[in-house]
Enzyme design. Structure first.
Site, PDB file in Angstrom:
ATOM      1  N   LYS A  20       0.860  -1.193   0.000  1.00  0.00           N
ATOM      2  CA  LYS A  20       0.000   0.000   0.000  1.00  0.00           C
ATOM      3  C   LYS A  20       0.892   1.238   0.000  1.00  0.00           C
ATOM      4  O   LYS A  20       1.882   1.305   0.737  1.00  0.00           O
ATOM      5  CB  LYS A  20      -0.879  -0.039   1.251  1.00  0.00           C
ATOM      6  CG  LYS A  20      -1.904   1.069   1.338  1.00  0.00           C
ATOM      7  CD  LYS A  20      -2.760   0.868   2.585  1.00  0.00           C
ATOM      8  CE  LYS A  20      -3.847   1.911   2.710  1.00  0.00           C
ATOM      9  NZ  LYS A  20      -4.652   1.693   3.934  1.00  0.00           N
ATOM     10  N   SER A  26      -9.283   1.613   2.890  1.00  0.00           N
ATOM     11  CA  SER A  26      -8.372   2.393   2.094  1.00  0.00           C
ATOM     12  C   SER A  26      -7.308   1.565   1.372  1.00  0.00           C
ATOM     13  O   SER A  26      -6.612   2.087   0.522  1.00  0.00           O
ATOM     14  CB  SER A  26      -7.683   3.441   2.966  1.00  0.00           C
ATOM     15  OG  SER A  26      -6.897   2.825   3.953  1.00  0.00           O
ATOM     16  N   SER A  64      -9.816  -0.714   6.733  1.00  0.00           N
ATOM     17  CA  SER A  64      -9.026  -0.509   5.520  1.00  0.00           C
ATOM     18  C   SER A  64      -8.302  -1.736   4.991  1.00  0.00           C
ATOM     19  O   SER A  64      -7.878  -1.746   3.840  1.00  0.00           O
ATOM     20  CB  SER A  64      -8.022   0.633   5.739  1.00  0.00           C
ATOM     21  OG  SER A  64      -8.690   1.867   5.732  1.00  0.00           O
TER      22      SER A  64
END
Lengths: 585, 585
Positions: A166, A241, A265
């Protein structure tokens, strides 16, 4: 069914206006214009590094991705552009890959190239990547192959295994923006502790994945490269996210990846994309380092990092290697020196010794038909094999929802507001929504923050007592009140209700996301004709958006939650459940 | 030397006034008057339960305790009012007592009575107790004796062992005031988790000990029962906030006790009273429950609980039993399920394998002669046996001091102010001082609190890196820049500088207090004639108070600090050092 034929079900502006508690005096089109060259340069860099030799011809990419559902997972699993060996390699789990590379069945270079190839194609469909650096990955893989050839030894338990990251995790020498335009200048000198550890364990990096503005969306859309599409249905969100991770891992653009989670997330992308995920108890996987996030120093709802994978075994493999060989506490004093007790995770617990409690409804927002169907499916499968299944009566979920929302914004959104104001970028609708949680822009006092911490601890005690006294191993709950919602139109018909995931953040309980193999079928999962009257505005907003024709193929997945710090037991029992649900007929 | 012959060295009002950052609009004599009957009733209850059959005749108590130094430890160790068996029993460690009771050499009743007897006498001299309930203790001890007799089994590893408890820990059915007059009405329905655990492990309770108003003093004085005197020199403070425990354990009024620590509250009493103490890493000993403290929900400087003992073995015994048999995480989800790795603590580490680093001066407040003499004594003894001794160059101690002080008061002292205002009780000088730390009454914002947390974490990283890269096992540091200061006059000549203890709170590092057997000798530890000019007002305040004639017999003790969560290693290495310092000639 094409999007043009239907409304999205997004709430109307007059429904939303009274709910907003954020003043958008940060966005500034004139200022933002000055940043456009930097955004363009960033996009160009991404386009340049999306290696053309790996791409499928542009003509194969439907130009209706945002109007007609496209199932990338299905497409890519049959694609001829990948060689049979590339298909074989990319269908392996990380556990299998580590073993195959260590035994020299495959070189790390071959493995990296196969995943990079598949990742580039997945990116063409879903826009999952923020940065590719495949050349660096191949170089590193070659070094690892050479090391193994010359010494006969691997550098660590993850020798040669590719992994996606990420983007907001700090990466030395690479722009790290965390979804904020204003951070396009930010190039950390050092990588995050977790990236350092994965490198030392032998991982190969080649892609950093997408995430939303503010990192506070169950969606992944920003003003830099736009939104990531769901791999099962291109109209939908890949969640957030860590939405780039959900897309990447589900398309097998990487065997596994690392996400972070403060409100869902890791779990929302895992569930929406139909892969496995683990939100560990906080402080077991390090979040220390140079990464970009608005919550530095915020400890009331502690963020965490964890893996997204294609198998439950890979979750255990990741945690065992990361914790026991990586020893994050040597680099980050906030990481707990609790060894990963792999003896627990490898001890088979008989189904008849397992008790699970199902949360059919959290009492606040009623799950939609596919979720209820999925829970019944689990209940049936588990009961048949002897697992004891009981009903979970939600404990103080309204209070938990209120407390966690108050905590998210209790600083008055100071850092979020500054981060937007710096570039003047448009405030996206779902950021606006997230910044309206609790008291929104109205900062609380430190004394009020402490009072909320105290209420949070009381909630934690209730759940700790529940587990300790009930004999329940895991609570099974929806990851969201529906399957992945629409991601088009900046997610205005996306996820507004976070309560199903934030519950486990405020409680800091380890949670596995388990896909069921089921997906939404509009013929089966028809909209309820006569549901009970909505209990709240938010429940109505969520119900109105349930338009099954648009949500076709969306995976159905659940959360399995256990006791704080007992991550090993959660994974071990999840494994037994996974065997029953996904590996037996 | 009597106090009347000398000034105390307390700072003048005109020195202090500019330093105060607290407005005393809480104290209210008229309101306070209404509370006097409750205070009187509480005092009467204490007097009534200070059993007369255990007391020495009043005539034996000097009426000059607050003007002429009286050494209670010395007095009580030779006292004829205790029988030879009582002397024998009360000279045993808790480890020895548990074994003697389990093997039926002594009954739990005999043990409890012996300690209660000695405790009552010590209380007569030092005012260490807030509550006695010896009858309850004897009843419980009798039940344990009966259980052992009838089943042949102990109820747990601490079967029959008496223990003293710092008062602010919530105790079911007993007033729990935490040093605040306004809490004299507070009677918790449940006990704190740690008290519950100790009970289940077999401990016998009979005394709760003194602490200061606000719990934020390195002293133990309040408006309810007044101050606790130091057991070695009655003019001095017994330290704080667990000052009742320091006095109780050093006089062997209990074999051991439980204190709490957020700024030095276990270590200051242990050092000032010449006993052992452990401030564990946070969350290893539970602080959950009904106890009274101003910091509920405050997590930036996490408080902790831990033992004060008469031997290093007892620290290990306490932690092993408490953690491994008590399993606090089952009752308190904030307690870490990290087993006490007793195999570490029982593995002898050769002196030649140990490296310690000595902090001779933290760079902010210069230690006085007895402290420097004590450090040299340690250095010599350790070097002779092969321990590698290096110099510790303080790392960012000024920043650490500023950050921790900002954090202590960052809520603007809200709860402290409310707790005083409720009763209108006088604000004691050292409370006024502690509430002036950081920005005092000026509350910071949540965003500022987070920034301080971030700075704190950076500090923690520096120290974690130091330990990880230097090979140093323990840092040895002063517990305070001097020995126990004066406690008379509400401690106006008491401890103003907390930096030596708060450093290890802000860093959350496990710290053992080790007495050296040395004590202040006015002939040896003469005031420096030509010290360097003070680097700050606080250094001058502390230097001016060093009047060795008044501080006669004050113990000299140090802190031994190691890596976060590596409490076992800290205790294990401390044990080797204790052997060298206190058990070899």
């Amino acid at each position: 069914m094409a999007i043009t034929e239907l409304e999205t079900g997004a709430p109307r502006l007059d429904t939303m206006e009274p709910l907003y508690k954020v003043k958008d005096d940060m966005s500034n089109p004139a200022k933002f214009k000055l940043w456009e060259p930097k955004i363009k340069a960033y996009q160009n860099e991404l386009a340049r590094n999306t290696l053309s030799e790996y791409k499928v011809p542009e003509v194969e990419i439907p130009d209706t991705l945002d109007t007609v559902p496209c199932n990338t997972v299905k497409y890519i699993s049959e694609i001829k552009h990948l060689s049979p060996e590339e298909h074989t390699i990319t269908n392996l789990t990380a556990t299998e890959l580590a073993s195959a590379i260590a035994s020299r069945k495959y070189t790390s270079v071959a493995v990296l190239k196969a995943f990079a190839h598949r990742c580039v194609i997945a990116h063409q469909f879903t826009n999952l990547a923020l940065q590719f650096f495949i050349g660096e990955g191949i170089k590193r893989a070659q070094e690892l192959d050479d090391h193994l050839a010359s010494t006969g030894k691997t550098v660590g338990p993850l020798h040669g295994v590719p992994i996606s990251l990420k983007e907001h995790m700090g990466y030395a020498g690479k722009i790290t923006h965390g979804g904020w335009v204003s951070y396009l200048d930010n190039i950390p000198k050092e990588s995050d502790v977790t990236i350092d550890i994965l490198y030392k364990l032998g991982c190969v990096f080649y892609v950093r994945t997408n995430e939303p503005q503010s990192l506070m969306m169950l969606d992944s859309d920003n003003n830099i490269t736009g939104r990531t599409r769901n791999t099962h249905n291109s109209l939908l969100t890949s969640g957030g996210s860590s939405g780039g991770e959900g897309a990447c891992v589900s398309a097998r653009g990487s065997p596994w990846g690392v996400g972070t989670d403060i409100g869902g997330s890791i779990r929302s992308p895992a569930a929406f994309s139909g892969v496995y995920g683990l939100k560990p108890t906080s402080k077991r996987v390090s979040i220390a380092g140079t990464g970009v996030a608005a919550g530095k120093g915020q400890e009331s709802v502690y963020p965490c990092a964890g893996p997204l994978t294609n198998s439950i075994d890979d979750i255990e493999f990741f945690m065992d290697a990361y914790v026991n060989s990586g020893k994050p506490w040597n680099l980050d004093q906030n990481s707990l020196p609790i060894p990963w007790r792999h003896e627990v995770a490898t001890t088979y617990k008989k189904p008849s010794k397992i008790t699970v409690a199902i949360m059919w409804d959290d009492g606040l927002v009623r799950p939609q038909p596919p979720i209820t169907r999925g829970l019944k499916y689990l209940q049936d499968k588990l009961t048949k094999t002897g697992v004891k299944v009981v009903k979970f009566d939600p404990i103080e979920t309204q209070l938990a929802y209120d407390v966690v929302n108050d905590l998210y914004s209790c600083d008055g959104n100071v850092i979020h507001r500054e981060s937007i104001a710096k570039s003047g970028e448009p405030l996206l609708p779902l950021t606006k929504w997230a910044l309206s949680f609790g008291h929104g822009d109205d900062a609380l006092s430190i004394a009020e923050n402490r009072e909320l911490n105290y209420q949070r601890d009381n909630l934690r005690k209730l759940y700790n007592d529940y587990f300790f006294t009930s004999g329940v191993d895991l609570i099974i709950s929806p990851t969201y009140n529906s399957v992945a919602p629409l991601g088009i139109n900046h997610g205005t018909a996306g996820a507004y209700y976070w309560g199903y995931t934030t519950l486990w953040n405020i409680l800091d309980l380890p949670t596995v996301v388990l896909p069921t193999g089921l997906a939404l079928d509009p013929r089966v999962d028809v909209k309820e004709t006569d549901p009970p009257a909505p209990r709240s505005v938010i429940e109505k907003i969520e119900a109105d958006k349930y338009l099954p024709e648009l949500l076709v193929d969306a995976p159905i997945a659940f959360q399995l939650t256990g006791r704080r710090y007992f991550d090993e037991e959660v994974v071990a029992v999840s494994k037994v459940i996974d065997d029953i649900v996904n590996k037996s007929s």
